[in-house]
Scaffold this motif. Sequence first.
Motif, PDB file in Angstrom:
ATOM      1  N   GLY A   9       0.817  -1.226   0.000  1.00 18.60           N
ATOM      2  CA  GLY A   9       0.000   0.000   0.000  1.00 18.60           C
ATOM      3  C   GLY A   9       0.839   1.259   0.000  1.00 18.60           C
ATOM      4  O   GLY A   9       1.758   1.394  -0.805  1.00 18.60           O
ATOM      5  N   GLY A  11       3.113   2.530   1.893  1.00 12.78           N
ATOM      6  CA  GLY A  11       4.558   2.423   2.084  1.00 12.78           C
ATOM      7  C   GLY A  11       5.159   3.463   3.013  1.00 12.78           C
ATOM      8  O   GLY A  11       6.329   3.818   2.873  1.00 12.78           O
ATOM      9  N   THR A  12       4.399   3.959   3.990  1.00 11.55           N
ATOM     10  CA  THR A  12       4.993   4.974   4.888  1.00 11.55           C
ATOM     11  C   THR A  12       5.986   4.336   5.850  1.00 11.55           C
ATOM     12  O   THR A  12       6.922   4.980   6.308  1.00 11.55           O
ATOM     13  N   ASN A  13       5.815   3.060   6.141  1.00  7.91           N
ATOM     14  CA  ASN A  13       6.829   2.365   6.961  1.00  7.91           C
ATOM     15  C   ASN A  13       8.110   2.199   6.149  1.00  7.91           C
ATOM     16  O   ASN A  13       9.214   2.400   6.668  1.00  7.91           O
ATOM     17  N   ALA A  89       6.398  -4.589   5.349  1.00 14.73           N
ATOM     18  CA  ALA A  89       5.961  -3.279   5.854  1.00 14.73           C
ATOM     19  C   ALA A  89       4.616  -2.962   5.218  1.00 14.73           C
ATOM     20  O   ALA A  89       4.514  -2.217   4.253  1.00 14.73           O
ATOM     21  N   GLY A  90       3.588  -3.627   5.754  1.00 14.83           N
ATOM     22  CA  GLY A  90       2.265  -3.431   5.179  1.00 14.83           C
ATOM     23  C   GLY A  90       2.031  -4.349   4.001  1.00 14.83           C
ATOM     24  O   GLY A  90       1.212  -4.080   3.140  1.00 14.83           O
ATOM     25  N   MET A  92       0.372  -7.394   2.469  1.00 14.28           N
ATOM     26  CA  MET A  92      -0.895  -7.959   2.938  1.00 14.28           C
ATOM     27  C   MET A  92      -1.180  -9.369   2.430  1.00 14.28           C
ATOM     28  O   MET A  92      -2.327  -9.757   2.256  1.00 14.28           O
ATOM     29  N   THR A 110       5.513  -6.044  10.597  1.00 12.56           N
ATOM     30  CA  THR A 110       4.968  -5.085  11.538  1.00 12.56           C
ATOM     31  C   THR A 110       3.447  -5.155  11.457  1.00 12.56           C
ATOM     32  O   THR A 110       2.871  -5.255  10.370  1.00 12.56           O
ATOM     33  N   HIS A 111       2.818  -5.183  12.643  1.00 13.03           N
ATOM     34  CA  HIS A 111       1.353  -5.341  12.700  1.00 13.03           C
ATOM     35  C   HIS A 111       0.782  -4.230  13.578  1.00 13.03           C
ATOM     36  O   HIS A 111       1.306  -3.971  14.668  1.00 13.03           O
ATOM     37  N   PRO A 112      -0.318  -3.592  13.159  1.00 12.28           N
ATOM     38  CA  PRO A 112      -0.831  -2.439  13.902  1.00 12.28           C
ATOM     39  C   PRO A 112      -1.775  -2.787  15.045  1.00 12.28           C
ATOM     40  O   PRO A 112      -2.888  -2.236  15.171  1.00 12.28           O
ATOM     41  N   HIS A 169      -5.419   4.504  13.257  1.00 13.66           N
ATOM     42  CA  HIS A 169      -4.340   3.860  12.509  1.00 13.66           C
ATOM     43  C   HIS A 169      -3.191   4.835  12.289  1.00 13.66           C
ATOM     44  O   HIS A 169      -2.024   4.492  12.454  1.00 13.66           O
ATOM     45  N   LYS A 173       0.560   4.360  13.448  1.00 10.30           N
ATOM     46  CA  LYS A 173       1.665   4.361  12.493  1.00 10.30           C
ATOM     47  C   LYS A 173       2.801   5.298  12.923  1.00 10.30           C
ATOM     48  O   LYS A 173       3.952   5.061  12.594  1.00 10.30           O
ATOM     49  N   GLU A 176       4.604   3.044  15.139  1.00  4.30           N
ATOM     50  CA  GLU A 176       5.060   1.877  14.379  1.00  4.30           C
ATOM     51  C   GLU A 176       6.291   2.186  13.524  1.00  4.30           C
ATOM     52  O   GLU A 176       7.226   1.390  13.445  1.00  4.30           O
TER      53      GLU A 176
END
Length: 202
Positions: A9, A11-13, A89-90, A92, A110-112, A169, A173, A176
Amino acid sequence: RRLVVLVSGSGTNLQALLDEIAATGAEAYGAEIVAVGADREGVEGLARAERAGLPTFVCRVKDHATREEWDAALAEAVAAHEPDLVVSAGFMKIVGKEFLARFGGRFVNTHPALLPSFPGAHGVRDALAYGAKVTGCTVHFVDDGVDTGPIIAQGVVEVRDEDDESALHERIKEVERRLLVEVVGLLARNGYRIEGRKVVIQ
Ligand code: GRF
C-alpha cells in the motif's frame, strides 16, 4: 546487511526506513534497502522505492496457477536480491512453506495491534470495535501462522473516544514507523537469536 522490503500500500513504513538510512547512512544504520517488492502494481510504496532509485518487483497471485507457485515465485524474486533480512511493511499476503523455508528466521513483519490481540488484516478496526482502551503495534518474526511469530518489540498507543479507524491507525503508524526503524537497525547491527518465542538481540 541487505534488506528487501515488501509492501502492498502507501509504504509509509518503507519511507521511514528510507529516510532513516538516508539520514544516518547505511554504514551506521547497519543496513541498506536493496529492493522493494509488492503483490500488486501501482501502489505508492513502489513509487517511493522508484523515487529512491531502488529496484522493484511485483509478484501477483493472479499471475500464477496456484498459491504455491506464487509463493515460490515471490521467494525467487526476493532471493534474487540476496537479502540478509526481509521486512514486511504493510505487505498484505500470507506467505507459504517455500518462502518460509528460505527466509524464515529472517523475515520480520509489523502489525498495527498488540499481538496476540487482533491479528489479521483488520487489527486497527477490530481493536476499535472491541472497545480496547489501548492498542499499539508489534514487530515480530513471521512464522507459519497469521501474525503469530516470536515478538521482537511492541509500542502502546491509547485509543481515544473520538477515534475512527483511520485516525487511530495514523496514531499507531507514528509509533510503528519508529519501532520498525529501531528494530530493523538493531537486528542488522547486533545480530540475534530466536529461542522458542524469545528473541535475543546480541
Ligand atoms: C501498517 O500499519 C502495517 O502494520 C499494516 O498496514 C500498514 C501499512 O502502512 N499491515 P504503510 O503501507 O507502511 O503506510
